[in-house]
Design a protein around this motif. Structure first.
Motif, short mmCIF file in Angstrom:
data_model
loop_
_atom_site.label_atom_id
_atom_site.label_comp_id
_atom_site.label_asym_id
_atom_site.label_seq_id
_atom_site.Cartn_x
_atom_site.Cartn_y
_atom_site.Cartn_z
N SER A 39 0.85 -1.19 0.00
CA SER A 39 0.00 0.00 0.00
C SER A 39 0.89 1.24 0.00
O SER A 39 2.12 1.13 -0.03
CB SER A 39 -0.89 -0.02 1.25
OG SER A 39 -1.86 0.99 1.16
N TRP A 43 -2.55 6.30 -0.60
CA TRP A 43 -3.78 5.49 -0.71
C TRP A 43 -4.50 5.46 0.62
O TRP A 43 -5.72 5.64 0.70
CB TRP A 43 -3.46 4.06 -1.16
CG TRP A 43 -4.68 3.26 -1.54
CD1 TRP A 43 -5.21 3.11 -2.80
CD2 TRP A 43 -5.54 2.52 -0.66
NE1 TRP A 43 -6.35 2.33 -2.75
CE2 TRP A 43 -6.57 1.96 -1.44
CE3 TRP A 43 -5.55 2.29 0.71
CZ2 TRP A 43 -7.59 1.16 -0.91
CZ3 TRP A 43 -6.57 1.51 1.26
CH2 TRP A 43 -7.57 0.94 0.44
N ARG A 47 -8.22 6.95 1.02
CA ARG A 47 -9.34 6.00 1.17
C ARG A 47 -9.90 5.92 2.58
O ARG A 47 -11.02 5.44 2.77
CB ARG A 47 -8.89 4.59 0.75
CG ARG A 47 -8.63 4.44 -0.72
CD ARG A 47 -9.93 4.65 -1.49
NE ARG A 47 -9.71 4.52 -2.90
CZ ARG A 47 -10.41 3.71 -3.68
NH1 ARG A 47 -11.38 2.98 -3.19
NH2 ARG A 47 -10.14 3.66 -4.97
N CYS A 123 -18.33 -1.53 17.39
CA CYS A 123 -18.15 -0.08 17.25
C CYS A 123 -19.39 0.70 17.71
O CYS A 123 -19.33 1.93 17.83
CB CYS A 123 -17.81 0.28 15.82
SG CYS A 123 -16.51 -0.75 15.14
N ARG A 162 -4.31 -6.51 3.85
CA ARG A 162 -4.42 -5.24 3.14
C ARG A 162 -5.75 -4.53 3.41
O ARG A 162 -5.86 -3.32 3.29
CB ARG A 162 -4.34 -5.56 1.65
CG ARG A 162 -3.33 -4.79 0.91
CD ARG A 162 -3.34 -5.31 -0.51
NE ARG A 162 -2.91 -4.27 -1.39
CZ ARG A 162 -3.41 -4.06 -2.59
NH1 ARG A 162 -4.37 -4.84 -3.05
NH2 ARG A 162 -2.94 -3.11 -3.34
N GLY A 224 -14.99 -4.90 3.60
CA GLY A 224 -14.93 -3.43 3.68
C GLY A 224 -15.98 -2.71 2.85
O GLY A 224 -16.69 -1.84 3.36
N GLN A 225 -16.10 -3.12 1.60
CA GLN A 225 -17.05 -2.41 0.71
C GLN A 225 -18.48 -2.58 1.17
O GLN A 225 -19.28 -1.65 1.10
CB GLN A 225 -16.92 -2.95 -0.70
CG GLN A 225 -15.80 -2.31 -1.47
CD GLN A 225 -15.97 -2.53 -2.96
OE1 GLN A 225 -17.05 -2.89 -3.42
NE2 GLN A 225 -14.92 -2.31 -3.71
N HIS A 259 -19.08 7.31 14.90
CA HIS A 259 -17.98 6.36 15.02
C HIS A 259 -16.95 6.67 13.94
O HIS A 259 -17.30 6.88 12.78
CB HIS A 259 -18.52 4.93 14.87
CG HIS A 259 -17.44 3.93 14.61
ND1 HIS A 259 -16.30 3.86 15.36
CD2 HIS A 259 -17.32 2.97 13.65
CE1 HIS A 259 -15.52 2.90 14.88
NE2 HIS A 259 -16.12 2.34 13.85
N ALA A 261 -15.01 5.38 11.66
CA ALA A 261 -14.76 4.16 10.88
C ALA A 261 -13.85 4.45 9.70
O ALA A 261 -12.92 3.70 9.40
CB ALA A 261 -16.08 3.59 10.38
N ASN A 262 -14.16 5.55 9.03
CA ASN A 262 -13.48 5.93 7.80
C ASN A 262 -13.91 7.37 7.51
O ASN A 262 -15.10 7.67 7.58
CB ASN A 262 -13.93 4.98 6.67
CG ASN A 262 -13.26 5.30 5.34
OD1 ASN A 262 -13.03 6.46 4.99
ND2 ASN A 262 -12.96 4.27 4.57
N ARG A 264 -14.23 8.90 4.85
CA ARG A 264 -15.17 8.99 3.72
C ARG A 264 -16.58 8.61 4.15
O ARG A 264 -17.56 9.13 3.62
CB ARG A 264 -14.70 8.11 2.56
CG ARG A 264 -13.53 8.74 1.79
CD ARG A 264 -12.77 7.69 0.99
NE ARG A 264 -13.63 6.91 0.13
CZ ARG A 264 -13.56 5.59 -0.03
NH1 ARG A 264 -12.66 4.87 0.64
NH2 ARG A 264 -14.36 4.97 -0.84
N ILE A 265 -16.71 7.68 5.10
CA ILE A 265 -18.05 7.35 5.61
C ILE A 265 -18.61 8.56 6.36
O ILE A 265 -19.77 8.95 6.16
CB ILE A 265 -18.00 6.10 6.54
CG1 ILE A 265 -17.62 4.85 5.74
CG2 ILE A 265 -19.35 5.90 7.24
CD1 ILE A 265 -17.51 3.57 6.56
N ASN A 290 -9.17 3.86 13.55
CA ASN A 290 -10.48 3.34 13.92
C ASN A 290 -10.31 2.52 15.20
O ASN A 290 -9.73 1.44 15.18
CB ASN A 290 -11.02 2.49 12.77
CG ASN A 290 -12.37 1.83 13.08
OD1 ASN A 290 -12.71 1.61 14.24
ND2 ASN A 290 -13.10 1.49 12.03
#
Ligand code: UT7
Length: 334
Positions: A39, A43, A47, A123, A162, A224-225, A259, A261-262, A264-265, A290
């Motif tokens: 990675s 990235w 992401r 979470c 990953r 993940g997705q 939370h 998490a990400n 982007r979320i 996270n």
């Protein structure tokens, strides 16, 4: 005829009285993560929004971190340890089936009169705990409750995976909840969808690990997705239901603490909710990663300490994760 029994009744309202946190010392950069997975720093930042995260020391435990955060919250609350009626510890990374982390944390902080139990809602665990604490105080089962979110995810992460090695991290946050003259914790909207239990799970159970001759220690594995899409489509609705249940307009909010998490979320949920520009958004993930159940109280504590949000402000909390579980409520900040 059965004999009449006396039932408990508590405070009319409950509130968060104080926050506390514990961030382990060791900073783990994206460059270090990239020594173990294929990675790049770019990235990971793009992401997930994560720039670095904290890992506990090898000998530092969930109980150590949870106790440190709880002790700080307790000290700031001015409540004496003996007055705590319940210690709720939201965690999925305490490495003992029994006894609970909460029982040991209660002992370490001197909460000698408290009940203690762990909450395994991943979470969403901290927001589950806030909902339960509110009901315990109002129902008369405890005058004061400590709610802790604590994780040592580094112990349960496959550092070569990953799909998750760059996300998870360690830390602890805590709040003291007690009686209030005015409404300060709205109704909790919560739920669980066990049909999606495989979305975030362990590679195998501890029993399978033993029966397989101790090969491949169980670690977290995440689709993940799938989780990303679920969170972005469902969490705005859950958060809106919490606002409606509390009778709070989105324009009256001061801060949104989802939370972590990400990044982007967080951005996608804020956009779907049409969060007004004046509402601060927790972005603690950038330097914390996270931390599952710990992420909401860690973010709350950091924002209050940094003066990014005001004491007494109105906050919308929402947690979501493995189960799949979710929980959300509006709170007045301490
Ligand atoms: O806290 C509990 C709840 N958890 C969450 O809410 C996490 C939710 N999920 C996520 O945050 C995201 O799904 C991740 C951050 C885990 C992954 O991001 P993504 O945008 O969903 O990535 P992806 O799995 O869709 O992969 C996109 C691309 C793929 O390449 P191609 O097929 O487009 O060529 C992957 O092979 O990125 C590639 N990829 C990577 N590249 C560099 C996947 N992982 C990595 C990596 N480094 N670590």
């Amino acid at each position: 005829m059965s004999a009449p029994i006396t039932t408990a009744s508590g405070a009319k309202f409950a509130r968060i009285l104080s926050t506390g946190s514990y961030r382990p010392e060791r900073n783990v950069t994206n460059a270090e993560i990239c020594e173990r997975i294929d990675s790049t720093d770019e990235w990971i930042r793009e992401r997930s929004g994560i720039i670095e995260r904290r890992y506990a020391a090898l000998d530092e435990t969930v109980v150590d971190m949870g106790s440190a955060a709880a002790a700080q919250a307790l000290e700031r609350s001015g409540v004496s340890p003996a007055e705590i009626g319940m210690v709720l510890t939201a965690t999925v990374t305490h490495p003992y089936q029994t006894p609970s982390a909460a029982a040991e944390i209660a002992y370490r902080i001197g909460a000698v009169n408290a009940g203690a139990l762990d909450i395994a809602a991943a979470c969403a665990g901290f927001c589950y705990g806030v909902g339960l604490a509110n009901d315990l105080v109002r129902g008369g089962s405890a005058k004061y409750v400590i709610v802790i979110g604590v994780e040592k995810l580094s112990d349960w992460t496959n550092q070569a995976d990953r799909g998750s090695a760059f996300i998870f991290a360690d830390g602890a946050g805590a709040v003291v909840i007690g009686p209030s003259q005015t409404p300060a914790i709205g109704p909790t909207i919560w739920g669980a969808d066990g049909a999606q239990k495989d979305a975030i799970t362990m590679t195998q159970s501890l029993i399978d690990y033993r029966n397989n001759g101790g090969e491949s220690f169980p670690t977290l594995v995440m689709q993940g997705q799938l989780v990303f899409r679920w969170a972005v489509s469902e969490i705005p609705k859950v958060a809106q239901r919490a606002l409606t249940a509390a009778g709070v307009q989105i324009s009256d909010l001061d801060v949104f603490i989802p939370h972590q998490a990400n990044m982007r979320i967080t951005d996608a949920v804020a956009k779907a909710m049409k969060l007004p520009a004046h509402v601060s958004i927790a972005r603690d993930i950038a330097y914390t990663g996270n931390t599952s159940a710990a992420s909401v109280p860690l973010a709350m504590d950091r924002m209050l300490e940094a003066g990014e949000i005001l004491h007494g402000g109105t906050a919308l909390l929402v947690g979501f994760g493995a189960g799949l579980t979710f929980a959300s409520q509006v709170v007045i900040l301490p």
